[in-house]
Motif scaffolding. Sequence first.
Motif, PDB file in Angstrom:
ATOM      1  N   SER A 109      26.224  73.340  42.769  1.00  0.00           N
ATOM      2  CA  SER A 109      26.868  74.147  41.721  1.00  0.00           C
ATOM      3  C   SER A 109      26.103  75.448  41.493  1.00  0.00           C
ATOM      4  CB  SER A 109      26.926  73.360  40.402  1.00  0.00           C
ATOM      5  OG  SER A 109      25.621  73.143  39.883  1.00  0.00           O
ATOM      6  N   SER A 110      25.579  76.046  42.564  1.00  0.00           N
ATOM      7  CA  SER A 110      24.680  77.180  42.385  1.00  0.00           C
ATOM      8  C   SER A 110      25.382  78.485  42.042  1.00  0.00           C
ATOM      9  CB  SER A 110      23.834  77.385  43.644  1.00  0.00           C
ATOM     10  OG  SER A 110      24.661  77.720  44.744  1.00  0.00           O
ATOM     11  N   CYS A 111      26.674  78.597  42.397  1.00  0.00           N
ATOM     12  CA  CYS A 111      27.363  79.871  42.154  1.00  0.00           C
ATOM     13  C   CYS A 111      28.821  79.632  41.799  1.00  0.00           C
ATOM     14  CB  CYS A 111      27.205  80.780  43.370  1.00  0.00           C
ATOM     15  SG  CYS A 111      27.778  82.480  43.083  1.00  0.00           S
ATOM     16  N   ASP A 112      29.724  79.895  42.739  1.00  0.00           N
ATOM     17  CA  ASP A 112      31.146  79.841  42.426  1.00  0.00           C
ATOM     18  C   ASP A 112      31.902  78.783  43.216  1.00  0.00           C
ATOM     19  OD1 ASP A 112      30.844  81.156  44.827  1.00  0.00           O
ATOM     20  OD2 ASP A 112      32.358  82.683  44.413  1.00  0.00           O
ATOM     21  N   GLU A 113      31.190  77.789  43.743  1.00  0.00           N
ATOM     22  CA  GLU A 113      31.829  76.651  44.385  1.00  0.00           C
ATOM     23  C   GLU A 113      31.216  75.372  43.833  1.00  0.00           C
ATOM     24  OE1 GLU A 113      33.074  79.353  47.954  1.00  0.00           O
ATOM     25  OE2 GLU A 113      31.027  78.829  47.461  1.00  0.00           O
ATOM     26  N   THR A 114      32.074  74.427  43.496  1.00  0.00           N
ATOM     27  CA  THR A 114      31.613  73.106  43.086  1.00  0.00           C
ATOM     28  C   THR A 114      31.806  72.177  44.265  1.00  0.00           C
ATOM     29  OG1 THR A 114      32.565  73.605  40.911  1.00  0.00           O
ATOM     30  CG2 THR A 114      31.717  71.382  41.268  1.00  0.00           C
ATOM     31  N   PRO A 153      26.844  75.794  61.634  1.00  0.00           N
ATOM     32  CA  PRO A 153      27.544  74.729  60.887  1.00  0.00           C
ATOM     33  C   PRO A 153      29.023  74.763  61.271  1.00  0.00           C
ATOM     34  CG  PRO A 153      26.437  76.302  59.413  1.00  0.00           C
ATOM     35  CD  PRO A 153      26.450  76.906  60.768  1.00  0.00           C
ATOM     36  N   GLU A 154      29.707  73.670  61.026  1.00  0.00           N
ATOM     37  CA  GLU A 154      31.161  73.714  61.149  1.00  0.00           C
ATOM     38  C   GLU A 154      31.678  74.775  60.177  1.00  0.00           C
ATOM     39  OE1 GLU A 154      32.565  72.132  63.440  1.00  0.00           O
ATOM     40  OE2 GLU A 154      31.067  70.623  63.976  1.00  0.00           O
ATOM     41  N   LEU A 155      32.773  75.428  60.527  1.00  0.00           N
ATOM     42  CA  LEU A 155      33.266  76.541  59.712  1.00  0.00           C
ATOM     43  C   LEU A 155      33.486  76.150  58.253  1.00  0.00           C
ATOM     44  CD1 LEU A 155      35.760  78.361  62.110  1.00  0.00           C
ATOM     45  CD2 LEU A 155      33.640  79.275  61.154  1.00  0.00           C
ATOM     46  N   HIS A 156      33.978  74.942  58.006  1.00  0.00           N
ATOM     47  CA  HIS A 156      34.254  74.546  56.619  1.00  0.00           C
ATOM     48  C   HIS A 156      32.982  74.215  55.851  1.00  0.00           C
ATOM     49  CE1 HIS A 156      33.987  70.640  58.642  1.00  0.00           C
ATOM     50  NE2 HIS A 156      33.798  70.091  57.459  1.00  0.00           N
ATOM     51  N   LEU A 157      31.830  74.203  56.546  1.00  0.00           N
ATOM     52  CA  LEU A 157      30.555  73.949  55.883  1.00  0.00           C
ATOM     53  C   LEU A 157      29.662  75.195  55.857  1.00  0.00           C
ATOM     54  CD1 LEU A 157      29.675  70.375  57.235  1.00  0.00           C
ATOM     55  CD2 LEU A 157      30.742  70.999  55.056  1.00  0.00           C
ATOM     56  N   CYS A 158      30.224  76.356  56.168  1.00  0.00           N
ATOM     57  CA  CYS A 158      29.441  77.594  56.124  1.00  0.00           C
ATOM     58  C   CYS A 158      29.222  78.064  54.695  1.00  0.00           C
ATOM     59  CB  CYS A 158      30.135  78.696  56.930  1.00  0.00           C
ATOM     60  SG  CYS A 158      29.933  78.543  58.719  1.00  0.00           S
ATOM     61  N   THR A 159      30.242  77.926  53.858  1.00  0.00           N
ATOM     62  CA  THR A 159      30.083  78.324  52.463  1.00  0.00           C
ATOM     63  C   THR A 159      29.336  77.227  51.708  1.00  0.00           C
ATOM     64  OG1 THR A 159      32.248  77.383  51.937  1.00  0.00           O
ATOM     65  CG2 THR A 159      32.171  79.726  52.481  1.00  0.00           C
ATOM     66  N   ASP A 160      29.031  77.474  50.427  1.00  0.00           N
ATOM     67  CA  ASP A 160      28.310  76.478  49.633  1.00  0.00           C
ATOM     68  C   ASP A 160      29.111  75.176  49.566  1.00  0.00           C
ATOM     69  OD1 ASP A 160      26.622  78.578  49.221  1.00  0.00           O
ATOM     70  OD2 ASP A 160      27.186  78.919  47.138  1.00  0.00           O
ATOM     71  N   ASN A 161      28.436  74.050  49.685  1.00  0.00           N
ATOM     72  CA  ASN A 161      29.120  72.757  49.676  1.00  0.00           C
ATOM     73  C   ASN A 161      28.149  71.638  49.341  1.00  0.00           C
ATOM     74  OD1 ASN A 161      28.158  71.446  52.441  1.00  0.00           O
ATOM     75  ND2 ASN A 161      28.599  73.614  52.848  1.00  0.00           N
ATOM     76  N   GLY A 162      28.681  70.525  48.897  1.00  0.00           N
ATOM     77  CA  GLY A 162      27.845  69.392  48.542  1.00  0.00           C
ATOM     78  C   GLY A 162      27.283  68.664  49.741  1.00  0.00           C
ATOM     79  N   GLU A 175      17.689  75.559  51.853  1.00  0.00           N
ATOM     80  CA  GLU A 175      17.354  74.491  52.792  1.00  0.00           C
ATOM     81  C   GLU A 175      18.614  73.724  53.183  1.00  0.00           C
ATOM     82  OE1 GLU A 175      13.886  71.176  53.410  1.00  0.00           O
ATOM     83  OE2 GLU A 175      14.738  71.334  51.396  1.00  0.00           O
ATOM     84  N   GLY A 176      19.526  73.579  52.232  1.00  0.00           N
ATOM     85  CA  GLY A 176      20.801  72.954  52.554  1.00  0.00           C
ATOM     86  C   GLY A 176      21.539  73.725  53.629  1.00  0.00           C
ATOM     87  N   HIS A 177      21.627  75.053  53.459  1.00  0.00           N
ATOM     88  CA  HIS A 177      22.279  75.873  54.485  1.00  0.00           C
ATOM     89  C   HIS A 177      21.552  75.748  55.824  1.00  0.00           C
ATOM     90  CE1 HIS A 177      25.510  77.948  52.481  1.00  0.00           C
ATOM     91  NE2 HIS A 177      24.726  78.361  51.493  1.00  0.00           N
ATOM     92  N   LEU A 178      20.232  75.818  55.774  1.00  0.00           N
ATOM     93  CA  LEU A 178      19.430  75.799  56.997  1.00  0.00           C
ATOM     94  C   LEU A 178      19.653  74.519  57.800  1.00  0.00           C
ATOM     95  CD1 LEU A 178      15.740  76.902  57.238  1.00  0.00           C
ATOM     96  CD2 LEU A 178      16.445  74.753  58.224  1.00  0.00           C
ATOM     97  N   LEU A 179      19.783  73.396  57.116  1.00  0.00           N
ATOM     98  CA  LEU A 179      19.938  72.113  57.800  1.00  0.00           C
ATOM     99  C   LEU A 179      21.397  71.743  58.061  1.00  0.00           C
ATOM    100  CD1 LEU A 179      17.227  70.033  55.868  1.00  0.00           C
ATOM    101  CD2 LEU A 179      17.021  71.090  58.132  1.00  0.00           C
ATOM    102  N   SER A 180      22.340  72.496  57.509  1.00  0.00           N
ATOM    103  CA  SER A 180      23.756  72.138  57.630  1.00  0.00           C
ATOM    104  C   SER A 180      24.260  72.013  59.066  1.00  0.00           C
ATOM    105  CB  SER A 180      24.633  73.127  56.850  1.00  0.00           C
ATOM    106  OG  SER A 180      24.497  74.448  57.342  1.00  0.00           O
ATOM    107  N   PRO A 181      23.714  72.761  60.053  1.00  0.00           N
ATOM    108  CA  PRO A 181      24.199  72.556  61.425  1.00  0.00           C
ATOM    109  C   PRO A 181      23.924  71.158  61.983  1.00  0.00           C
ATOM    110  CG  PRO A 181      23.150  74.696  61.237  1.00  0.00           C
ATOM    111  CD  PRO A 181      22.857  73.955  59.964  1.00  0.00           C
TER     112      PRO A 181
END
Length: 348
Positions: free
Chosen positions: A10-15, A301-310, A119-125
């Motif tokens: 919940s860091s910005c504009d996506e839950t 990352p997969e395209l649907h996981l490029c933006t902020d996500n849980g 770190e979440g973004h970095l490890l998402s791939p």
Amino acid sequence: MASLVLGIESSCDETGVALVKSAGQAVPQLLAHALHTQMAMHADYGGVVPELASRDHIRRVLPLTEDVLQQAEQALENVDVVAYTRGPGLAGALLVGAGVACALAAALGKPVLGVHHLEGHLLSPFLSADPPEFPFIALLVSGGHTQLMRVDGVGRYSLLGETIDDAAGEAFDKSAKLLGLGYPGGPALARLAEFGDPTAYKLPRPLLHSGDLDFSFAGLKTAVLTQAKKFEGAPCDQMRADLAASTQAAIVEVLIKKSIKALEQTGLKRLVVAGGVGANAALREQLNEACAKRGVRVHYPELHLCTDNGAMIALAAAMRIDAGVETPQANYAFDVKPRWPLDFSLLA
């Protein structure tokens, strides 16, 4: 022993909410995730309104949690760890996710873990069909962050270079606004650039030959403003498309050449690109081509996981636990870190 980690972003504009299954040595498995974007709500204001963002997180997070548990066919009681984004981000928005996560964990009597957003973004791939292996160079291009890091393992990050003013994502968004495009600006500019000539306008590539791995895009934004003012009256569609294409070309060239320089300096042959700008098609195409010539593997990352996500938050928590880097605690007092350098995350 397998465990279930629930992640809340919940860091910005996506839950975002997600559930991953951790099995120790293997990469955690994503069981389910759900995401709500506030893009339409903020579009009327041309950017994120923090108070509105926080209020919307409050409305969305519990229904999304129920959705995820239903998708995964799991009961809330089966969750072993609740993870949440501790920072960086908007303070009010972060507090929503942290408060909900700690309340859920307290009700369940389960431990919690605050996760670094980047770190979440970095490890998402690692959730992609082509996960990377350590060590690698990471190009983090997420919102207000542009960084190059050496990654030797979970929690083992060395900062090589970062933006000293506007990040790449900010350059996309601010340039798009100057061109009269909607919010969010980055994707809108990229779409318009498809119809333009990337060589039509000679725009600066700040710090391209600086000899270091730092970034600066404020000068590019100023150049776009100067060029846009030269248009007589309302610019024709082709002029706008050409300027959009030229702007994108400048940003992409800097990102690619700095990334290649980082690979050459370290001798590594693996690159991870993560964050919202990592979804840009021109960046992916040109970076793949440049790395292929040098025998470098590129992971996204997969395209649907490029933006902020849980999913990335649950994954990062699970990987930190599995690597023995951090142990979740049944301590339900919490704080958030709106500003939190990734390379110092273990010192907090």
